[in-house]
Design a protein around this motif. Structure first.
Motif, PDB file in Angstrom:
ATOM      1  N   ILE A 165      14.071  20.015   1.276  1.00  0.00           N
ATOM      2  CA  ILE A 165      13.815  18.572   1.322  1.00  0.00           C
ATOM      3  C   ILE A 165      12.327  18.223   1.184  1.00  0.00           C
ATOM      4  O   ILE A 165      11.988  17.255   0.484  1.00  0.00           O
ATOM      5  N   PRO A 166      11.393  18.951   1.807  1.00  0.00           N
ATOM      6  CA  PRO A 166       9.973  18.584   1.667  1.00  0.00           C
ATOM      7  C   PRO A 166       9.503  18.502   0.219  1.00  0.00           C
ATOM      8  O   PRO A 166       8.790  17.567  -0.163  1.00  0.00           O
ATOM      9  N   GLY A 167       9.918  19.466  -0.606  1.00  0.00           N
ATOM     10  CA  GLY A 167       9.519  19.443  -2.008  1.00  0.00           C
ATOM     11  C   GLY A 167      10.158  18.305  -2.772  1.00  0.00           C
ATOM     12  O   GLY A 167       9.535  17.692  -3.641  1.00  0.00           O
ATOM     13  N   ARG A 168      11.421  17.998  -2.440  1.00  0.00           N
ATOM     14  CA  ARG A 168      12.089  16.868  -3.094  1.00  0.00           C
ATOM     15  C   ARG A 168      11.370  15.562  -2.750  1.00  0.00           C
ATOM     16  O   ARG A 168      11.161  14.697  -3.599  1.00  0.00           O
ATOM     17  N   ALA A 169      10.979  15.414  -1.502  1.00  0.00           N
ATOM     18  CA  ALA A 169      10.274  14.200  -1.082  1.00  0.00           C
ATOM     19  C   ALA A 169       8.941  14.063  -1.819  1.00  0.00           C
ATOM     20  O   ALA A 169       8.542  12.957  -2.196  1.00  0.00           O
ATOM     21  N   ASP A 170       8.250  15.179  -2.038  1.00  0.00           N
ATOM     22  CA  ASP A 170       6.951  15.132  -2.701  1.00  0.00           C
ATOM     23  C   ASP A 170       7.044  14.500  -4.092  1.00  0.00           C
ATOM     24  O   ASP A 170       6.219  13.655  -4.456  1.00  0.00           O
ATOM     25  N   TYR A 171       8.012  14.922  -4.880  1.00  0.00           N
ATOM     26  CA  TYR A 171       8.207  14.382  -6.228  1.00  0.00           C
ATOM     27  C   TYR A 171       8.330  12.860  -6.169  1.00  0.00           C
ATOM     28  O   TYR A 171       7.691  12.125  -6.948  1.00  0.00           O
ATOM     29  N   LEU A 172       9.102  12.358  -5.238  1.00  0.00           N
ATOM     30  CA  LEU A 172       9.311  10.914  -5.123  1.00  0.00           C
ATOM     31  C   LEU A 172       8.037  10.176  -4.732  1.00  0.00           C
ATOM     32  O   LEU A 172       7.760   9.079  -5.232  1.00  0.00           O
ATOM     33  N   HIS A 173       7.236  10.763  -3.853  1.00  0.00           N
ATOM     34  CA  HIS A 173       5.987  10.110  -3.463  1.00  0.00           C
ATOM     35  C   HIS A 173       4.995  10.069  -4.634  1.00  0.00           C
ATOM     36  O   HIS A 173       4.240   9.095  -4.776  1.00  0.00           O
ATOM     37  N   TYR A 174       5.017  11.079  -5.471  1.00  0.00           N
ATOM     38  CA  TYR A 174       4.145  11.052  -6.652  1.00  0.00           C
ATOM     39  C   TYR A 174       4.634  10.044  -7.684  1.00  0.00           C
ATOM     40  O   TYR A 174       3.824   9.410  -8.371  1.00  0.00           O
ATOM     41  N   ILE A 175       5.940   9.866  -7.793  1.00  0.00           N
ATOM     42  CA  ILE A 175       6.462   8.809  -8.655  1.00  0.00           C
ATOM     43  C   ILE A 175       6.032   7.445  -8.134  1.00  0.00           C
ATOM     44  O   ILE A 175       5.649   6.552  -8.905  1.00  0.00           O
ATOM     45  N   ALA A 176       6.076   7.275  -6.821  1.00  0.00           N
ATOM     46  CA  ALA A 176       5.630   6.008  -6.224  1.00  0.00           C
ATOM     47  C   ALA A 176       4.168   5.736  -6.578  1.00  0.00           C
ATOM     48  O   ALA A 176       3.794   4.599  -6.890  1.00  0.00           O
ATOM     49  N   ASP A 177       3.332   6.767  -6.547  1.00  0.00           N
ATOM     50  CA  ASP A 177       1.927   6.610  -6.927  1.00  0.00           C
ATOM     51  C   ASP A 177       1.797   6.220  -8.393  1.00  0.00           C
ATOM     52  O   ASP A 177       0.952   5.389  -8.760  1.00  0.00           O
ATOM     53  N   LEU A 178       2.623   6.831  -9.231  1.00  0.00           N
ATOM     54  CA  LEU A 178       2.601   6.525 -10.661  1.00  0.00           C
ATOM     55  C   LEU A 178       2.969   5.068 -10.912  1.00  0.00           C
ATOM     56  O   LEU A 178       2.314   4.367 -11.704  1.00  0.00           O
ATOM     57  N   LEU A 179       3.995   4.589 -10.238  1.00  0.00           N
ATOM     58  CA  LEU A 179       4.385   3.183 -10.369  1.00  0.00           C
ATOM     59  C   LEU A 179       3.284   2.261  -9.849  1.00  0.00           C
ATOM     60  O   LEU A 179       3.017   1.203 -10.435  1.00  0.00           O
ATOM     61  N   ALA A 180       2.643   2.667  -8.767  1.00  0.00           N
ATOM     62  CA  ALA A 180       1.557   1.847  -8.205  1.00  0.00           C
ATOM     63  C   ALA A 180       0.393   1.721  -9.191  1.00  0.00           C
ATOM     64  O   ALA A 180      -0.203   0.645  -9.323  1.00  0.00           O
ATOM     65  N   GLU A 181       0.071   2.818  -9.887  1.00  0.00           N
ATOM     66  CA  GLU A 181      -1.009   2.773 -10.875  1.00  0.00           C
ATOM     67  C   GLU A 181      -0.700   1.783 -11.996  1.00  0.00           C
ATOM     68  O   GLU A 181      -1.611   1.210 -12.595  1.00  0.00           O
ATOM     69  N   SER A 182       0.583   1.579 -12.256  1.00  0.00           N
ATOM     70  CA  SER A 182       1.002   0.631 -13.288  1.00  0.00           C
ATOM     71  C   SER A 182       1.231  -0.758 -12.719  1.00  0.00           C
ATOM     72  O   SER A 182       1.653  -1.660 -13.445  1.00  0.00           O
ATOM     73  N   ASN A 183       0.957  -0.943 -11.424  1.00  0.00           N
ATOM     74  CA  ASN A 183       1.243  -2.203 -10.745  1.00  0.00           C
ATOM     75  C   ASN A 183       0.059  -2.650  -9.882  1.00  0.00           C
ATOM     76  O   ASN A 183       0.240  -3.115  -8.759  1.00  0.00           O
ATOM     77  N   GLU A 184      -1.140  -2.443 -10.421  1.00  0.00           N
ATOM     78  CA  GLU A 184      -2.369  -2.889  -9.759  1.00  0.00           C
ATOM     79  C   GLU A 184      -2.510  -2.325  -8.345  1.00  0.00           C
ATOM     80  O   GLU A 184      -2.960  -3.003  -7.425  1.00  0.00           O
ATOM     81  N   GLY A 185      -2.060  -1.070  -8.174  1.00  0.00           N
ATOM     82  CA  GLY A 185      -2.262  -0.375  -6.913  1.00  0.00           C
ATOM     83  C   GLY A 185      -1.192  -0.573  -5.866  1.00  0.00           C
ATOM     84  O   GLY A 185      -1.254   0.046  -4.804  1.00  0.00           O
ATOM     85  N   GLU A 186      -0.189  -1.386  -6.147  1.00  0.00           N
ATOM     86  CA  GLU A 186       0.866  -1.646  -5.164  1.00  0.00           C
ATOM     87  C   GLU A 186       2.154  -0.944  -5.565  1.00  0.00           C
ATOM     88  O   GLU A 186       2.616  -1.076  -6.705  1.00  0.00           O
ATOM     89  N   ILE A 187       2.746  -0.202  -4.632  1.00  0.00           N
ATOM     90  CA  ILE A 187       4.001   0.490  -4.911  1.00  0.00           C
ATOM     91  C   ILE A 187       5.144  -0.521  -4.973  1.00  0.00           C
ATOM     92  O   ILE A 187       5.387  -1.239  -3.996  1.00  0.00           O
ATOM     93  N   PRO A 188       5.852  -0.609  -6.106  1.00  0.00           N
ATOM     94  CA  PRO A 188       7.011  -1.509  -6.170  1.00  0.00           C
ATOM     95  C   PRO A 188       8.141  -0.936  -5.310  1.00  0.00           C
ATOM     96  O   PRO A 188       8.492   0.235  -5.434  1.00  0.00           O
ATOM     97  N   THR A 189       8.695  -1.730  -4.451  1.00  0.00           N
ATOM     98  CA  THR A 189       9.743  -1.271  -3.548  1.00  0.00           C
ATOM     99  C   THR A 189      10.967  -2.177  -3.634  1.00  0.00           C
ATOM    100  O   THR A 189      10.920  -3.257  -4.217  1.00  0.00           O
TER     101      THR A 189
END
Length: 334
Positions: free
Chosen positions: A86-110
């Motif tokens: 599970i820790p490794g699976r969670a990591d991938y998702l947190h990096y995707i969240a960062d990627l989306l934030a970079e495309s959204n003026e720094g805010e993670i779309p939720t």
């Protein structure tokens, strides 16, 4: 067994938002999931641990983590199916969240308006579970294995915390990755995939046996009991389990990813970021060339690590800067 409270030392390399960065608090985990208790033992250093070469221990630890951190009360997988850490699976998702934030003026779309597609959801449904529970995202989990889809659906239906957040789709043509999974009216903010790593069953078995030997060597250093390979010699030793579609495909990781890249171009306007894990660094050059051929507008490589294990996510989009702006304003801006 006396359970000692262990010092909470962050694990090397995991994402800063990953709740599994600290050592496992086995007191808290066994309180949430009493079934874990029999698998916990104290090593020569006085630390509590589980035998990571034991499939039952790994599965029960996952069950405890999902219950304790993500409020998933009912989780199980069929015998022999992949049981991911599970820790490794969670990591991938947190990096995707960062990627989306970079495309959204720094805010993670939720929230549920953010849609993700998990290519190869597996019987464990781990990525959609964690992504939905942490960020509220909606998911489609796709797989070519009917039993995996049945298992994933059962997990979703058995947990009120996942209700309405995850759908599962069976891919009936194993040659197709996005066709039939991204329908005409679908829009996905991201796709994700942990592609089959090995090129054959023999490679998968050899890799698993190496992993078990390494785990046993580490267990001996810590003074805990390892997994008896000889005892299990009559059947495959896969500490994290796994079926054919989960572990290998003709051509291995690189063949699968190149096919994914080619087919992603057919759905270019229906997804913001396509992403995939890449385990083998030597595959990156061929991946970049394939992305150049299909006309990807932007390509990112996100490096991840967990202890000594190094991996990475490659992400690409076909949307121009103007199209990205329109996407953000239509789907992400509150």
């Amino acid at each position: 067994m006396t359970k000692k409270k262990q010092p909470q030392v962050p694990k090397k390399g995991l994402h800063p938002r990953n709740p599994h960065r600290e050592r496992y608090d086995f007191n808290a985990l066994t309180k949430s999931c009493p079934q874990l208790a029999p698998f916990i033992s104290e090593n020569n250093f006085g630390d509590l641990s589980v035998d990571f070469s034991n499939p039952d221990a790994v599965k029960t630890l996952n069950k405890a983590l999902l219950k304790h951190f993500y409020q998933v009360e009912h989780w199980d997988i069929p015998p022999g199916y992949l049981c991911p850490p599970i820790p490794g699976r969670a990591d991938y998702l947190h990096y995707i969240a960062d990627l989306l934030a970079e495309s959204n003026e720094g805010e993670i779309p939720t929230g549920r308006k953010i849609h993700g597609l998990d290519v190869g959801v597996g019987a464990n449904c781990a990525y959609p579970i964690v992504g939905h529970r942490v960020y509220g995202w909606s998911f489609v989990g796709a797989d070519i294995d009917a039993l995996s889809i049945k298992s994933a659906k059962f997990i979703v239906e058995a947990n009120q915390t996942l209700a309405g957040g995850i759908k599962c789709r069976l891919q009936k043509n194993p040659e197709h990755i996005f066709q039939g999974m991204i329908n005409d009216k679908d829009l996905f903010d991201f796709t994700m995939c942990n592609p089959p790593f090995h090129a054959s069953l023999e490679d998968a078995m050899a890799g698993s046996e190496r992993k078990v030997r390494n785990l046993n060597a580490n267990a001996r250093k810590k003074g805990t009991k390892g997994f008896d390979l000889a005892e299990k010699s009559k059947k495959p030793v896969l500490n994290f389990g796994g079926q054919k579609a989960e572990l290998w495909c003709p051509g291995g990781e690189i063949a699968f990813i190149k096919r994914m890249i080619k087919q992603s171009a057919e759905k270019a306007a229906q997804c913001f970021w396509f992403t995939t894990l890449v385990s083998k660094k030597e595959n990156l050059s061929a991946i970049y060339n394939a992305l150049k051929k299909v006309g990807a507008v932007d390509v990112r490589t996100l490096n991840m690590s967990q202890g000594q294990k190094q991996t990475r996510v490659v992400a690409w989009t076909f949307l121009t800067v103007e199209q990205q702006k329109e996407w953000r304003e239509e789907r992400w801006v509150k």
